[in-house]
Design an enzyme around this catalytic site. Structure first.
Site, short mmCIF file in Angstrom:
data_model
loop_
_atom_site.label_atom_id
_atom_site.label_comp_id
_atom_site.label_asym_id
_atom_site.label_seq_id
_atom_site.Cartn_x
_atom_site.Cartn_y
_atom_site.Cartn_z
N HIS A 10 -2.92 6.77 -0.68
CA HIS A 10 -3.87 7.29 0.31
C HIS A 10 -3.22 7.96 1.52
O HIS A 10 -3.80 8.01 2.60
CB HIS A 10 -4.82 6.17 0.76
N TYR B 39 -0.61 7.11 3.28
CA TYR B 39 0.03 6.27 4.29
C TYR B 39 1.54 6.28 4.08
O TYR B 39 2.06 6.99 3.22
CB TYR B 39 -0.60 4.88 4.27
N HIS C 177 0.85 -1.19 0.00
CA HIS C 177 0.00 0.00 0.00
C HIS C 177 0.89 1.25 0.00
O HIS C 177 1.45 1.64 1.02
CB HIS C 177 -0.89 -0.02 1.23
#
Length: 361
Positions: free
Chosen positions: A183, A185, A180
Site C-alpha cells: 500500500h 508504505y 506491512h
C-alpha cells in the site's frame, strides 16, 4: 482442497477457520499518544465474537514517526504494549487468534486522518502534531511534503524499531505478527522502483530493493522465536508499467520465507496517486493465486470478497489458503457465523450469549 471452515496451522498457532479480519486503519487515537483506546477494544472484539479465525489490528506504528497519521496506534513503548493486553486477551477468549500488523508509513507518514478534519490535506504541520517523514528517496507522495532520504544509520534504526516492536507485541500476547510491506508504505517504497531511486545497496536490483524487508524478517523472526507465525503483506502490483508486479512479489516472498516468514497476505496498489485500478469482485485474487503457485507459499486473498460463496470458492479451488475481509466485516462483523449457515457448516463456536439467534432449519 480445504474448505473455508477447516482449521489452518502455522508453526504453533491454529486458526479455527480461514475467514480472517484484515488490518483496517481507524485513526481513532484522539489524544495522539499511540495508545489503543476503547474503540480498538470494541472494534476488534466484534470480529472475534463474530467468528473470525484471525483478527489483525490496524497498521500499528513501530515508532512515533512510523504512523500514517497522529491518530494511529503504536507499539513503541510499554504503555502502548500494556494497553494492547486486555484487547488481545478478549480476542483470544473468544477463540480467535490475535494478530498485530507492524507498519512504517515512510513518505506517507504525518498525513491528516481520513476523518474528522474536513478540508485538511497534505502533511500535518509539526505545530499540530506532525513530523518530517522519511523514505528511500527524497520524493513526495501526492501533496505530502518531500521526505528525508534515509541514510544507512537511519535504515539500521528502522530494523531495530521493528525488532523491538515485535518484542513488545509478543509481551502483549499477540499470536501472529504481520509486516506491512504493501500500500505504498515504507517497505513497499523500498521494494518498488516507482519510489526507490537509490544507488547504494538498498536500490537498483531486486535483491537490493528487497534487502530492508529481508533484514526485518530475520530480525523479527529472531525476536519472536519459533512458535509464532510471521506474515508479510505485499501489494501484488503497482498497477503501472515499470512498477512492482506479481512476479517480483513471488520472488521476494520466496526469499522472505527462507528468511523466516511463513505466510503472505496479498493486496495491491498504493505506491502512487492517479493510477486507475479496475475494481471488481475479487479483483486482487489473481495476484494471490500467482504468488501461491509461483513461489509455492501459503497466501491469503483480499479485495471485494463479499459473499460466503465467493470466499468458499477462493479457498476450495486453491486460489488462496485463506481470505482476508475488511469492508464486508465492517458491514457485518458476524459474517463468519452467517457464512457457516449459508454454506451448511455446523460451528461449535457460536457465542453462547448469541445462541438464541442461531439460524435453524
Amino acid at each position: 482442497m480445504p474448505t473455508l471452515f477447516d482449521p489452518l496451522t502455522l508453526r504453533g498457532v491454529t486458526m479455527r477457520n480461514r475467514i480472517w479480519t484484515s488490518p483496517m486503519c481507524q485513526y481513532s487515537v484522539l489524544d495522539q499518544s499511540g495508545v489503543p483506546q476503547q474503540w480498538q477494544l470494541v472494534h476488534l472484539a466484534s470480529f472475534a465474537v463474530g467468528g473470525s479465525g484471525l483478527v489483525f489490528t490496524e497498521a500499528t506504528g513501530v515508532s512515533p514517526e512510523a504512523r500514517i497519521s497522529p491518530r494511529d496506534t503504536g507499539i513503541w513503548n510499554d504503555e502502548q504494549r500494556d494497553a494492547w493486553k486486555p484487547i488481545v486477551e478478549f480476542i483470544a477468549s473468544q477463540g480467535a487468534v490475535p494478530g498485530i500488523q507492524l507498519g512504517h508509513a515512510g513518505r506517507k507518514a504525518s498525513s491528516w486522518p481520513a476523518w474528522g478534519f474536513t478540508g485538511r490535506t497534505g502533511t500535518v504541520p509539526v505545530a499540530e502534531g506532525g513530523w518530517t517523514a522519511v523514505a528511500p528517496s527524497p520524493e513526495a507522495f501526492g501533496d505530502l511534503d518531500v521526505p528525508r532520504e534515509l541514510d544507512l544509520a537511519g535504515i539500521d534504526a528502522i530494523v531495530d524499531d521493528f525488532r523491538t516492536a515485535a518484542r513488545r507485541a509478543v509481551e502483549a500476547g499477540f499470536r501472529a505478527i504481520e509486516l506491512h510491506a504493501a500500500h505504498g508504505y515504507l517497505l513497499h517504497q523500498f521494494l518498488s522502483p516507482i519510489a526507490n531511486h537509490r544507488t547504494d545497496e538498498y536500490g537498483g536490483s531486486l535483491e537490493n530493493r528487497a534487502r530492508l524487508l529481508l533484514r526485518i524478517v530475520e530480525a523479527v523472526r529472531g525476536e519472536i522465536g519459533d512458535e509464532l507465525p510471521l506474515f508479510v503483506r505485499f501489494s501484488g502490483s503497482d498497477w503501472t508499467p515499470g512498477g512492482w508486479d506479481e512476479q517480483q512479489t513471488a520472488t521476494v516472498a520466496g526469499w522472505a520465507q527462507n528468511a523466516g516468514a511463513d505466510f503472505f497476505d496479498i493486496s495491491s496498489g498504493g505506491i502512487a496517486g492517479g493510477i486507475r485500478i479496475p475494481l471488481g469482485p475479487g479483483y486482487q485474487v489473481p495476484f494471490a493465486e500467482h504468488v501461491r503457485s509461483s513461489a509455492e507459499v501459503e497466501v491469503s486473498a483480499v479485495g471485494l470478497i463479499t459473499t460466503p460463496q465467493q470466499a468458499a470458492e477462493i479457498v476450495a479451488t486453491g486460489k488462496a489458503d485463506a481470505v482476508m475481509l475488511a469492508r464486508e466485516l465492517l458491514r457485518d462483523p458476524h459474517f463468519p457465523l452467517r457464512a457457516a449457515h449459508e454454506l451448511g457448516e455446523q460451528l461449535t463456536y457460536w457465542p453462547p450469549q448469541y445462541e438464541r439467534a442461531r439460524w435453524r432449519d
